[in-house]
Design an enzyme around this catalytic site. Structure first.
Site, PDB file in Angstrom:
ATOM      1  N   CYS A   1      13.702  10.458   7.277  1.00  0.00           N
ATOM      2  CA  CYS A   1      13.561  10.063   8.685  1.00  0.00           C
ATOM      3  C   CYS A   1      14.861  10.259   9.447  1.00  0.00           C
ATOM      4  CB  CYS A   1      13.071   8.620   8.782  1.00  0.00           C
ATOM      5  SG  CYS A   1      14.010   7.506   7.749  1.00  0.00           S
TER       6      CYS A   1
ATOM      7  N   GLU B   1       9.359   1.374  11.066  1.00  0.00           N
ATOM      8  CA  GLU B   1      10.450   2.343  10.937  1.00  0.00           C
ATOM      9  C   GLU B   1       9.774   3.699  10.980  1.00  0.00           C
ATOM     10  OE1 GLU B   1      12.542   5.065   9.599  1.00  0.00           O
ATOM     11  OE2 GLU B   1      12.604   4.030   7.670  1.00  0.00           O
TER      12      GLU B   1
ATOM     13  N   LYS C   1       0.873  -1.187   0.000  1.00  0.00           N
ATOM     14  CA  LYS C   1       0.000   0.000   0.000  1.00  0.00           C
ATOM     15  C   LYS C   1       0.903   1.228   0.000  1.00  0.00           C
ATOM     16  CE  LYS C   1      -1.971   3.064   1.952  1.00  0.00           C
ATOM     17  NZ  LYS C   1      -1.868   4.508   1.579  1.00  0.00           N
TER      18      LYS C   1
ATOM     19  N   GLY D   1       2.301   4.520  13.462  1.00  0.00           N
ATOM     20  CA  GLY D   1       2.956   3.295  13.945  1.00  0.00           C
ATOM     21  C   GLY D   1       2.265   2.768  15.194  1.00  0.00           C
TER      22      GLY D   1
ATOM     23  N   GLY E   1       6.709   5.193   8.384  1.00  0.00           N
ATOM     24  CA  GLY E   1       5.879   6.393   8.401  1.00  0.00           C
ATOM     25  C   GLY E   1       5.967   7.067   9.753  1.00  0.00           C
ATOM     26  N   SER E   2       4.898   7.752  10.117  1.00  0.00           N
ATOM     27  CA  SER E   2       4.922   8.571  11.331  1.00  0.00           C
ATOM     28  C   SER E   2       4.750   7.708  12.584  1.00  0.00           C
ATOM     29  CB  SER E   2       3.807   9.616  11.263  1.00  0.00           C
ATOM     30  OG  SER E   2       2.561   8.962  11.229  1.00  0.00           O
ATOM     31  N   THR E   3       5.255   8.207  13.694  1.00  0.00           N
ATOM     32  CA  THR E   3       5.133   7.476  14.961  1.00  0.00           C
ATOM     33  C   THR E   3       3.666   7.328  15.393  1.00  0.00           C
ATOM     34  OG1 THR E   3       7.388   7.998  15.595  1.00  0.00           O
ATOM     35  CG2 THR E   3       5.866   7.506  17.395  1.00  0.00           C
TER      36      THR E   3
ATOM     37  N   GLU F   1       9.612  16.276  15.282  1.00  0.00           N
ATOM     38  CA  GLU F   1      10.019  16.013  13.902  1.00  0.00           C
ATOM     39  C   GLU F   1       9.261  16.973  12.982  1.00  0.00           C
ATOM     40  OE1 GLU F   1       8.736  12.311  11.890  1.00  0.00           O
ATOM     41  OE2 GLU F   1      10.830  12.106  11.308  1.00  0.00           O
TER      42      GLU F   1
HETATM   43  P1  NDP Z   1       1.721   8.578   7.721  1.00  0.00           P
HETATM   44  O1  NDP Z   1       2.439   7.872   8.793  1.00  0.00           O
HETATM   45  O2  NDP Z   1       0.326   9.009   7.950  1.00  0.00           O
HETATM   46  O3  NDP Z   1       1.686   7.694   6.374  1.00  0.00           O
HETATM   47  C1  NDP Z   1       2.537   6.629   6.055  1.00  0.00           C
HETATM   48  C2  NDP Z   1       1.754   5.518   5.366  1.00  0.00           C
HETATM   49  O4  NDP Z   1       0.785   4.952   6.257  1.00  0.00           O
HETATM   50  C3  NDP Z   1       0.941   5.973   4.159  1.00  0.00           C
HETATM   51  O5  NDP Z   1       0.922   4.934   3.192  1.00  0.00           O
HETATM   52  C4  NDP Z   1      -0.425   6.178   4.781  1.00  0.00           C
HETATM   53  O6  NDP Z   1      -1.474   6.184   3.837  1.00  0.00           O
HETATM   54  C5  NDP Z   1      -0.523   4.996   5.696  1.00  0.00           C
HETATM   55  N1  NDP Z   1      -1.508   5.127   6.777  1.00  0.00           N
HETATM   56  C6  NDP Z   1      -2.060   6.258   7.289  1.00  0.00           C
HETATM   57  N2  NDP Z   1      -2.898   5.942   8.309  1.00  0.00           N
HETATM   58  C7  NDP Z   1      -2.861   4.593   8.462  1.00  0.00           C
HETATM   59  C8  NDP Z   1      -3.472   3.674   9.362  1.00  0.00           C
HETATM   60  N3  NDP Z   1      -4.281   4.072  10.336  1.00  0.00           N
HETATM   61  N4  NDP Z   1      -3.186   2.366   9.242  1.00  0.00           N
HETATM   62  C9  NDP Z   1      -2.334   1.926   8.282  1.00  0.00           C
HETATM   63  N5  NDP Z   1      -1.731   2.757   7.398  1.00  0.00           N
HETATM   64  C10 NDP Z   1      -1.974   4.073   7.490  1.00  0.00           C
HETATM   65  O7  NDP Z   1       2.593   9.821   7.286  1.00  0.00           O
HETATM   66  P2  NDP Z   1       2.081  11.189   6.634  1.00  0.00           P
HETATM   67  O8  NDP Z   1       2.100  11.005   5.191  1.00  0.00           O
HETATM   68  O9  NDP Z   1       0.776  11.620   7.183  1.00  0.00           O
HETATM   69  O10 NDP Z   1       3.185  12.204   7.136  1.00  0.00           O
HETATM   70  C11 NDP Z   1       3.010  12.868   8.374  1.00  0.00           C
HETATM   71  C12 NDP Z   1       4.294  12.947   9.138  1.00  0.00           C
HETATM   72  O11 NDP Z   1       4.799  11.641   9.361  1.00  0.00           O
HETATM   73  C13 NDP Z   1       5.421  13.653   8.410  1.00  0.00           C
HETATM   74  O12 NDP Z   1       5.348  15.023   8.518  1.00  0.00           O
HETATM   75  C14 NDP Z   1       6.613  13.069   9.115  1.00  0.00           C
HETATM   76  O13 NDP Z   1       6.833  13.733  10.325  1.00  0.00           O
HETATM   77  C15 NDP Z   1       6.205  11.642   9.405  1.00  0.00           C
HETATM   78  N6  NDP Z   1       6.711  10.703   8.382  1.00  0.00           N
HETATM   79  C16 NDP Z   1       7.797   9.974   8.689  1.00  0.00           C
HETATM   80  C17 NDP Z   1       8.337   9.143   7.739  1.00  0.00           C
HETATM   81  C18 NDP Z   1       9.558   8.343   8.008  1.00  0.00           C
HETATM   82  O14 NDP Z   1      10.230   7.917   7.069  1.00  0.00           O
HETATM   83  N7  NDP Z   1       9.872   8.075   9.248  1.00  0.00           N
HETATM   84  C19 NDP Z   1       7.788   9.038   6.393  1.00  0.00           C
HETATM   85  C20 NDP Z   1       6.600   9.830   6.183  1.00  0.00           C
HETATM   86  C21 NDP Z   1       6.109  10.623   7.158  1.00  0.00           C
HETATM   87  P3  NDP Z   1      -1.908   7.619   3.228  1.00  0.00           P
HETATM   88  O15 NDP Z   1      -0.734   8.141   2.535  1.00  0.00           O
HETATM   89  O16 NDP Z   1      -2.964   7.299   2.287  1.00  0.00           O
HETATM   90  O17 NDP Z   1      -2.366   8.453   4.386  1.00  0.00           O
END
Ligand code: NDP
Length: 501
Positions: free
Chosen positions: A305, A271, A197, A254, A249-251, A404
């Site tokens: 990240c 991660e 996804k 997570g 993705g975001s904490t 962050e």
């Molecule tokens: P998210 O953590 O929301 O998104 C990462 C992924 O998770 C996307 O594919 C997202 O889908 C999906 N997702 C969102 N909600 C859920 C859920 N409840 N269950 C399962 N999957 C889900 O990151 P954001 O794009 O909202 O970014 C926000 C902040 O997160 C950034 O500003 C940054 O601080 C942090 N971030 C950190 C990253 C890293 O590498 N550590 C990478 C990206 C973001 P969808 O895109 O459709 O919402």
């Protein structure tokens, strides 16, 4: 004949993308969402719609998981010998290489980062990742163990490694293709079937990767891609027939994944975020350190990240280091990623631009000094561009020091005492990575040992390789990607006892 430029490739891609909505890849077929819904994916450099993309929901996730389960259970995959799995992974790497120019531009259009960098990081990085993990199927096995049973029975004990099953892979928008490769490559090397996804902002290269896997010869259903929003990700996490979730993705998301996965206790690797300290000792090569700190925070527009977003420079060299970084920030060329001289592209979305901009307001309101940047570059009136930004006169309690930001924003703090420096650097909910610049070997090793971080770089920064584990301490995540550790994430260990008496 000269090779087409990024602009020429982009024009041809835009035409083909606009011609039809992009659809999920389920069971080897390109399919619409069961709801018929689609969403727009935007070029962040212009704000223009590139194309529409199928919006997946729980029913689409269920279709993909069922296809993955069937493909996983098929003897053609389960009994495929290790060498044949290696060949498939190598073939996929070759196909990515064949299409490298187009994939680099596609990622540039969807994510914004300069095409010369998508080529280097996303495309070359993914090829390297698939080639590295292609080596594992023929080397990843169990062991025989010297057990000591009561009564002197003759026992043979050995372990085997079995693929964990159906893996749900949820990736973000900051390194779309690499993050997919980091998960898909070890999962397929271990013998799993996957449902990927991608992030809603950047779905296009994930779909292409899935198509290339089919062309490489992976059986239909082994590699499925469902595009959509967070609700599709959540449906994957909640699905009872998914054995594992790997997430970047975001904490906060997570944490939501950990809660939602409890329904069937699927295995989870995460991660997550970071607020990495980049530390400069007075004995360091200060020019090299300043250049690395600048690229450590500004690369990929700070949407990394491991971005070194907290600079700790010793008080005796603080002004010199910070002025070299602000000079470097002012020289970086922000512009459309299709132009070969752009160092930084736009942020990924208006939402991310607003978030980064709000942190500049927060930093100012907290009393930090804005030395450079903090706004849209004057020459770029459309797109989500943001200037490289440096704050000084910050304190350890400020939000710009603790949270962050995920944009090109550096918070600079001076230090005097090594123990206090380590305490400050570790005073974070995150523990993903850290950088140290010093020519004193004792300082380097003392600091490397004391920092609570999954990766420590000494006199270098942001080096990443599929051979070495990557992941975080504390709230930066669970588990390690890359290396043997990644193979372990996608497999189960079985211990077999055979009575030989
Ligand atoms: P998210 O953590 O929301 O998104 C990462 C992924 O998770 C996307 O594919 C997202 O889908 C999906 N997702 C969102 N909600 C859920 C859920 N409840 N269950 C399962 N999957 C889900 O990151 P954001 O794009 O909202 O970014 C926000 C902040 O997160 C950034 O500003 C940054 O601080 C942090 N971030 C950190 C990253 C890293 O590498 N550590 C990478 C990206 C973001 P969808 O895109 O459709 O919402």
């Amino acid at each position: 004949m000269t090779a087409p430029s990024a602009v020429e490739i982009a024009e041809s891609l835009k035409t083909s993308l606009a011609a039809a909505p992009q659809r999920h890849l389920i069971d080897g077929k390109s399919v619409e969402s069961s709801s018929g819904q689609t969403f727009e994916t935007i070029n962040p450099a212009t704000g223009e719609v590139l194309t529409r993309v199928a919006r997946g929901n729980a029913a689409d996730i269920d279709r993909a998981v069922k296809a993955a389960r069937r493909a996983f259970s098929n003897p053609a995959w389960r009994q495929m010998n290790a060498n044949d799995r290696t060949k498939l992974l190598l073939r996929l790497a070759d196909l990515i290489e064949r299409d490298a120019d187009e994939l680099a531009v596609l990622e540039c259009l969807d994510n914004g980062k300069p095409a010369h960098l998508t080529r280097l990081v996303e495309v070359e990085g993914s090829i390297k990742t698939f080639r590295y993990f292609a080596g594992w199927p023929t080397k990843f096995g169990g062991e025989t163990l010297p057990v000591s049973p009561r009564g002197g029975a003759q026992i043979l004990n050995y372990t085997t490694r079995e693929p964990i099953g159906v893996a749900g892979l949820i990736v973000p928008w900051n390194y779309p293709m690499s993050m997919a490769a980091w998960k898909v490559a070890p999962a397929l090397a271990a013998g799993c079937a996957v449902v990927l996804k991608p992030a809603e902002q950047t779905p296009l290269t994930a779909l292409r990767l899935g198509q290339l896997a089919l062309e490489a010869g992976f059986p239909p259903g082994i590699f499925n891609v469902v595009t959509g929003f967070g609700d599709a990700g959540a449906a994957l996490v909640e699905h009872h027939d998914v054995d594992k979730i790997a997430f970047t993705g975001s904490t906060p998301v997570g944490k939501a994944i950990v809660r939602a996965s409890a329904s069937n206790l699927k295995k989870i690797s995460l991660e997550l975020g970071g607020k990495s300290p980049h530390i400069v000792f007075p004995d360091a090569d200060l020019d090299a350190a300043a250049a690395a700190v600048a690229s450590g925070i500004f690369f990929n527009q700070g949407q990394t990240c491991t971005a070194g977003s907290r600079l700790y420079a010793h008080a005796s060299c603080f002004d010199r280091v910070v002025s070299a970084i602000t000079a470097a920030a002012s020289k970086l060329k922000v512009g459309n990623g299709l132009l070969p001289d752009s160092d930084l592209g736009p942020l990924v979305s208006q939402e991310q631009w607003d978030r980064v901009s709000s942190y500049v307001d927060i930093g100012r309101a907290e009393g930090a000094s804005l030395l450079v940047g903090g706004k849209r570059p004057e020459h770029l009136q459309r797109g989500f561009f943001f200037e490289p930004t440096v704050f000084a006169n910050a304190t350890r309690d400020m939000r710009i020091t603790r949270e962050e930001i995920f944009g090109p924003v550096l918070t600079a703090l001076p230090w005097n005492d090594l123990d206090d420096l380590v305490a400050q650097a570790n005073d974070s909910e995150y523990g993903l990575s850290a950088g140290i610049w010093t020519n004193n070997i004792k300082h380097a090793h003392r600091a490397a040992a004391a920092l609570k971080a999954g990766t420590v770089w000494v006199n270098c920064y942001n080096l990443i390789d599929p051979a070495t584990p990557f992941g975080g301490f504390k709230q930066s995540g669970w588990g390690r990607e890359h290396g043997r550790q990644a193979m372990e994430l996608y497999s189960e260990v079985k211990s077999v006892w055979v009575n030989l008496s």
